[in-house]
Write an enzyme that holds these catalytic residues in place. Structure first.
Site, PDB file in Angstrom:
ATOM      1  N   GLY A  53      86.679   9.092 -78.135  1.00  0.00           N
ATOM      2  CA  GLY A  53      87.749   9.659 -77.210  1.00  0.00           C
ATOM      3  C   GLY A  53      88.571  10.465 -78.657  1.00  0.00           C
ATOM      4  N   ALA A  54      90.091  10.813 -77.188  1.00  0.00           N
ATOM      5  CA  ALA A  54      90.876  11.696 -78.397  1.00  0.00           C
ATOM      6  C   ALA A  54      91.289  10.414 -79.193  1.00  0.00           C
ATOM      7  CB  ALA A  54      92.085  11.720 -77.072  1.00  0.00           C
ATOM      8  N   ALA A 112      90.215   7.870 -80.932  1.00  0.00           N
ATOM      9  CA  ALA A 112      89.664   6.271 -81.530  1.00  0.00           C
ATOM     10  C   ALA A 112      88.258   7.319 -81.162  1.00  0.00           C
ATOM     11  CB  ALA A 112      89.637   5.036 -81.338  1.00  0.00           C
ATOM     12  N   ASP A 145      95.774   1.837 -68.645  1.00  0.00           N
ATOM     13  CA  ASP A 145      94.790   3.005 -68.754  1.00  0.00           C
ATOM     14  C   ASP A 145      93.011   1.616 -67.538  1.00  0.00           C
ATOM     15  OD1 ASP A 145      93.153   4.978 -68.662  1.00  0.00           O
ATOM     16  OD2 ASP A 145      92.180   5.008 -70.867  1.00  0.00           O
TER      17      ASP A 145
HETATM   18  N1  LIG Z   1      83.265  -3.750 -76.522  1.00  0.00           N
HETATM   19  C1  LIG Z   1      81.910  -2.768 -76.288  1.00  0.00           C
HETATM   20  N2  LIG Z   1      81.244  -2.680 -76.204  1.00  0.00           N
HETATM   21  C2  LIG Z   1      80.379  -1.697 -75.823  1.00  0.00           C
HETATM   22  N3  LIG Z   1      80.782  -0.262 -75.507  1.00  0.00           N
HETATM   23  C3  LIG Z   1      81.892  -0.346 -76.229  1.00  0.00           C
HETATM   24  C4  LIG Z   1      83.046  -1.812 -76.267  1.00  0.00           C
HETATM   25  N4  LIG Z   1      84.358  -1.139 -76.741  1.00  0.00           N
HETATM   26  C5  LIG Z   1      83.585   0.283 -75.915  1.00  0.00           C
HETATM   27  N5  LIG Z   1      82.589   0.774 -76.004  1.00  0.00           N
HETATM   28  C6  LIG Z   1      82.212   1.636 -75.524  1.00  0.00           C
HETATM   29  O1  LIG Z   1      82.973   2.895 -76.242  1.00  0.00           O
HETATM   30  C7  LIG Z   1      83.351   4.099 -75.303  1.00  0.00           C
HETATM   31  C8  LIG Z   1      85.048   4.057 -75.212  1.00  0.00           C
HETATM   32  O2  LIG Z   1      85.606   2.662 -75.735  1.00  0.00           O
HETATM   33  P1  LIG Z   1      87.256   2.909 -75.472  1.00  0.00           P
HETATM   34  O3  LIG Z   1      87.598   1.190 -76.134  1.00  0.00           O
HETATM   35  O4  LIG Z   1      87.834   3.232 -74.204  1.00  0.00           O
HETATM   36  O5  LIG Z   1      88.257   3.988 -76.217  1.00  0.00           O
HETATM   37  P2  LIG Z   1      88.648   5.333 -76.083  1.00  0.00           P
HETATM   38  O6  LIG Z   1      90.211   4.832 -76.354  1.00  0.00           O
HETATM   39  O7  LIG Z   1      88.416   6.130 -76.459  1.00  0.00           O
HETATM   40  O8  LIG Z   1      88.487   5.562 -74.048  1.00  0.00           O
HETATM   41  C9  LIG Z   1      84.003   2.622 -73.921  1.00  0.00           C
HETATM   42  O9  LIG Z   1      83.530   3.480 -72.713  1.00  0.00           O
HETATM   43  C10 LIG Z   1      82.341   1.888 -74.351  1.00  0.00           C
HETATM   44  O10 LIG Z   1      80.876   3.213 -73.682  1.00  0.00           O
HETATM   45 MG   LIG Z   2      88.736   4.252 -72.177  1.00  0.00          MG
END
Ligand SMILES: Nc1ncnc2c1ncn2[C@@H]1O[C@H](COP(=O)(O)OP(=O)(O)O)[C@@H](O)[C@H]1O
Ligand SMILES: [Mg+2]
Length: 196
Positions: free
Chosen positions: A6-7, A9, A113
Protein backbone atom coordinates in the site's frame (compact mmCIF):
# COMPACT_ATOMS: atom_id res chain seq x y z
CA UNK A 1 5.81 -13.57 0.52
CA UNK A 2 4.31 -10.16 0.00
CA UNK A 3 0.56 -9.91 0.59
CA UNK A 4 0.04 -6.28 -0.17
CA UNK A 5 1.89 -3.12 -1.01
CA UNK A 6 0.00 0.00 0.00
CA UNK A 7 0.91 3.68 0.04
CA UNK A 8 1.65 3.54 3.75
CA UNK A 9 2.90 0.04 4.40
CA UNK A 10 3.78 -3.37 3.05
CA UNK A 11 2.21 -6.52 4.43
CA UNK A 12 4.27 -9.72 4.34
CA UNK A 13 3.12 -13.20 5.11
CA UNK A 14 5.66 -15.06 7.19
CA UNK A 15 6.10 -17.70 9.87
CA UNK A 16 7.20 -17.44 13.49
CA UNK A 17 7.74 -20.81 15.19
CA UNK A 18 5.70 -22.43 12.46
CA UNK A 19 2.73 -20.13 12.91
CA UNK A 20 1.53 -17.96 10.02
CA UNK A 21 1.76 -14.29 10.71
CA UNK A 22 1.19 -11.09 8.79
CA UNK A 23 3.87 -8.43 9.19
CA UNK A 24 2.78 -4.89 8.43
CA UNK A 25 5.90 -2.86 7.86
CA UNK A 26 6.23 0.87 7.31
CA UNK A 27 9.31 1.23 5.15
CA UNK A 28 11.22 4.49 4.66
CA UNK A 29 9.86 7.01 2.19
CA UNK A 30 12.77 8.64 0.43
CA UNK A 31 10.81 11.74 -0.52
CA UNK A 32 10.31 12.63 3.17
CA UNK A 33 12.98 14.33 5.21
CA UNK A 34 14.69 11.57 7.21
CA UNK A 35 13.87 12.52 10.79
CA UNK A 36 10.29 13.43 9.89
CA UNK A 37 9.94 10.12 8.06
CA UNK A 38 11.22 8.15 11.05
CA UNK A 39 8.95 10.04 13.39
CA UNK A 40 5.87 9.50 11.19
CA UNK A 41 6.48 5.78 10.64
CA UNK A 42 7.10 5.21 14.31
CA UNK A 43 4.10 7.19 15.57
CA UNK A 44 1.73 5.64 13.03
CA UNK A 45 2.86 2.15 13.93
CA UNK A 46 2.32 2.88 17.62
CA UNK A 47 -1.03 4.51 16.97
CA UNK A 48 -2.24 1.57 14.90
CA UNK A 49 -1.15 -0.98 17.53
CA UNK A 50 -2.87 1.02 20.27
CA UNK A 51 -6.12 1.28 18.32
CA UNK A 52 -6.02 -2.49 17.60
CA UNK A 53 -5.55 -3.14 21.28
CA UNK A 54 -8.44 -0.85 22.24
CA UNK A 55 -10.69 -2.49 19.66
CA UNK A 56 -9.84 -5.91 21.05
CA UNK A 57 -10.67 -4.69 24.57
CA UNK A 58 -14.12 -3.70 23.27
CA UNK A 59 -14.63 -7.26 22.06
CA UNK A 60 -14.12 -6.56 18.37
CA UNK A 61 -12.30 -9.25 16.39
CA UNK A 62 -8.99 -7.83 15.22
CA UNK A 63 -5.81 -9.78 14.39
CA UNK A 64 -3.93 -10.59 17.59
CA UNK A 65 -0.63 -8.72 17.83
CA UNK A 66 2.22 -11.18 18.22
CA UNK A 67 5.10 -8.72 18.41
CA UNK A 68 5.64 -5.03 17.89
CA UNK A 69 8.66 -3.42 16.28
CA UNK A 70 9.48 0.24 15.93
CA UNK A 71 8.03 0.30 12.40
CA UNK A 72 6.27 -3.06 12.20
CA UNK A 73 3.33 -4.91 13.61
CA UNK A 74 3.58 -8.70 13.60
CA UNK A 75 0.11 -10.11 13.90
CA UNK A 76 -2.03 -13.16 13.52
CA UNK A 77 -2.57 -13.91 9.86
CA UNK A 78 -6.32 -14.02 9.28
CA UNK A 79 -7.35 -16.86 7.02
CA UNK A 80 -10.20 -15.55 5.00
CA UNK A 81 -11.23 -13.10 2.35
CA UNK A 82 -11.68 -9.38 2.16
CA UNK A 83 -15.29 -8.25 2.27
CA UNK A 84 -14.78 -6.48 -1.06
CA UNK A 85 -14.06 -9.86 -2.70
CA UNK A 86 -16.93 -11.66 -0.95
CA UNK A 87 -19.50 -11.46 -3.69
CA UNK A 88 -21.97 -13.48 -1.70
CA UNK A 89 -21.93 -11.40 1.48
CA UNK A 90 -25.59 -10.85 2.28
CA UNK A 91 -27.39 -8.22 4.34
CA UNK A 92 -26.89 -10.16 7.58
CA UNK A 93 -23.12 -9.76 7.20
CA UNK A 94 -23.47 -6.03 6.64
CA UNK A 95 -25.83 -5.75 9.60
CA UNK A 96 -23.17 -7.38 11.79
CA UNK A 97 -20.52 -5.03 10.43
CA UNK A 98 -22.73 -2.06 11.28
CA UNK A 99 -23.08 -3.42 14.78
CA UNK A 100 -19.29 -3.84 15.07
CA UNK A 101 -18.74 -0.24 13.98
CA UNK A 102 -21.24 0.92 16.62
CA UNK A 103 -19.19 -0.97 19.24
CA UNK A 104 -16.02 0.82 18.08
CA UNK A 105 -17.77 4.19 18.10
CA UNK A 106 -19.28 3.65 21.54
CA UNK A 107 -15.75 2.90 22.68
CA UNK A 108 -14.69 6.16 21.06
CA UNK A 109 -12.68 4.71 18.21
CA UNK A 110 -13.18 6.05 14.73
CA UNK A 111 -11.58 3.63 12.28
CA UNK A 112 -10.62 6.20 9.65
CA UNK A 113 -10.67 3.87 6.62
CA UNK A 114 -13.80 1.80 7.10
CA UNK A 115 -14.22 0.29 3.64
CA UNK A 116 -14.98 -3.21 2.38
CA UNK A 117 -11.20 -3.53 1.76
CA UNK A 118 -10.52 -3.38 5.49
CA UNK A 119 -12.98 -5.99 6.70
CA UNK A 120 -12.11 -9.71 6.49
CA UNK A 121 -14.49 -12.64 6.66
CA UNK A 122 -13.05 -15.73 8.26
CA UNK A 123 -15.45 -18.60 8.78
CA UNK A 124 -18.21 -17.17 10.94
CA UNK A 125 -15.97 -14.38 12.21
CA UNK A 126 -15.68 -10.82 10.97
CA UNK A 127 -12.29 -9.17 11.46
CA UNK A 128 -11.64 -5.46 11.22
CA UNK A 129 -8.12 -4.65 10.00
CA UNK A 130 -6.05 -1.60 9.07
CA UNK A 131 -6.29 0.77 12.04
CA UNK A 132 -3.55 2.96 10.55
CA UNK A 133 -5.85 5.98 10.35
CA UNK A 134 -7.85 5.28 13.50
CA UNK A 135 -8.48 8.01 16.00
CA UNK A 136 -9.04 7.28 19.64
CA UNK A 137 -11.76 9.53 21.04
CA UNK A 138 -12.78 10.49 17.51
CA UNK A 139 -15.57 13.06 17.27
CA UNK A 140 -18.89 12.93 15.42
CA UNK A 141 -17.29 14.03 12.13
CA UNK A 142 -14.72 11.18 12.16
CA UNK A 143 -17.46 8.69 12.99
CA UNK A 144 -19.68 10.01 10.19
CA UNK A 145 -16.76 9.56 7.78
CA UNK A 146 -16.57 5.87 8.76
CA UNK A 147 -20.19 5.54 7.65
CA UNK A 148 -19.57 7.54 4.50
CA UNK A 149 -16.66 5.30 3.44
CA UNK A 150 -18.76 2.16 3.96
CA UNK A 151 -21.65 3.75 2.07
CA UNK A 152 -19.33 4.48 -0.86
CA UNK A 153 -17.84 1.01 -0.96
CA UNK A 154 -21.08 -1.00 -0.55
CA UNK A 155 -24.27 -1.33 -2.58
CA UNK A 156 -27.38 0.57 -1.48
CA UNK A 157 -28.99 -2.59 -0.05
CA UNK A 158 -25.80 -3.58 1.76
CA UNK A 159 -25.50 -0.11 3.24
CA UNK A 160 -29.11 -0.15 4.46
CA UNK A 161 -28.42 -3.37 6.34
CA UNK A 162 -25.20 -1.89 7.71
CA UNK A 163 -27.02 1.18 9.01
CA UNK A 164 -29.68 -1.01 10.61
CA UNK A 165 -26.96 -2.91 12.48
CA UNK A 166 -25.28 0.35 13.48
CA UNK A 167 -28.43 1.83 14.99
CA UNK A 168 -29.47 -1.49 16.51
CA UNK A 169 -26.28 -1.58 18.57
CA UNK A 170 -26.31 1.93 19.97
CA UNK A 171 -24.85 3.84 17.02
CA UNK A 172 -26.05 7.42 17.39
CA UNK A 173 -28.53 9.21 15.14
CA UNK A 174 -26.36 12.30 15.51
CA UNK A 175 -23.69 10.50 13.47
CA UNK A 176 -26.21 9.70 10.71
CA UNK A 177 -27.33 13.33 10.73
CA UNK A 178 -23.71 14.41 10.31
CA UNK A 179 -23.28 11.96 7.44
CA UNK A 180 -26.26 13.55 5.70
CA UNK A 181 -24.73 16.98 6.28
CA UNK A 182 -21.37 15.89 4.88
CA UNK A 183 -23.05 14.50 1.78
CA UNK A 184 -24.96 17.74 1.28
CA UNK A 185 -21.74 19.66 1.73
CA UNK A 186 -20.19 17.46 -0.96
CA UNK A 187 -22.98 18.19 -3.37
CA UNK A 188 -22.90 21.85 -2.54
CA UNK A 189 -19.16 21.99 -3.29
CA UNK A 190 -19.66 20.22 -6.61
CA UNK A 191 -22.37 22.69 -7.55
CA UNK A 192 -20.32 25.71 -6.62
CA UNK A 193 -17.47 24.29 -8.68
CA UNK A 194 -19.76 23.75 -11.66
CA UNK A 195 -21.46 27.13 -11.47
CA UNK A 196 -18.27 28.92 -10.48
N1 LIG B 1 -3.69 -9.78 9.79
C1 LIG B 1 -3.85 -10.01 8.50
N2 LIG B 1 -4.14 -11.24 8.04
C2 LIG B 1 -4.29 -11.47 6.72
N3 LIG B 1 -4.16 -10.54 5.77
C3 LIG B 1 -3.87 -9.29 6.15
C4 LIG B 1 -3.69 -8.95 7.53
N4 LIG B 1 -3.40 -7.64 7.61
C5 LIG B 1 -3.38 -7.18 6.36
N5 LIG B 1 -3.67 -8.15 5.47
C6 LIG B 1 -3.73 -8.03 3.99
O1 LIG B 1 -2.92 -6.95 3.59
C7 LIG B 1 -3.73 -5.93 2.98
C8 LIG B 1 -3.24 -4.56 3.40
O2 LIG B 1 -3.28 -4.42 4.81
P1 LIG B 1 -3.83 -3.09 5.48
O3 LIG B 1 -3.63 -3.18 6.95
O4 LIG B 1 -5.21 -2.84 4.99
O5 LIG B 1 -2.80 -2.01 4.92
P2 LIG B 1 -2.96 -0.71 4.00
O6 LIG B 1 -2.82 0.42 4.97
O7 LIG B 1 -1.83 -0.80 3.04
O8 LIG B 1 -4.31 -0.75 3.34
C9 LIG B 1 -5.15 -6.23 3.43
O9 LIG B 1 -6.07 -5.79 2.48
C10 LIG B 1 -5.14 -7.75 3.54
O10 LIG B 1 -5.32 -8.34 2.27
MG1 LIG C 1 -6.21 -1.34 3.97
Amino acid sequence: MILSEGAEAKVYKSKIYGVNIAAKVREPKVYRERSLDTMLRESRTKKEARAMHSAKTLGVDVPAIVALGRFSIYMECVKGILLKDAKKAGPEVFERIGSILATLHRGNIAHGDFTTANVMLSGSKIYIIDFGLAEISGGVEEKAIDLLLMKRSATAAQYRAFERGYLGNGGRREVLARLAAIMLRGRYQTRTLLTG
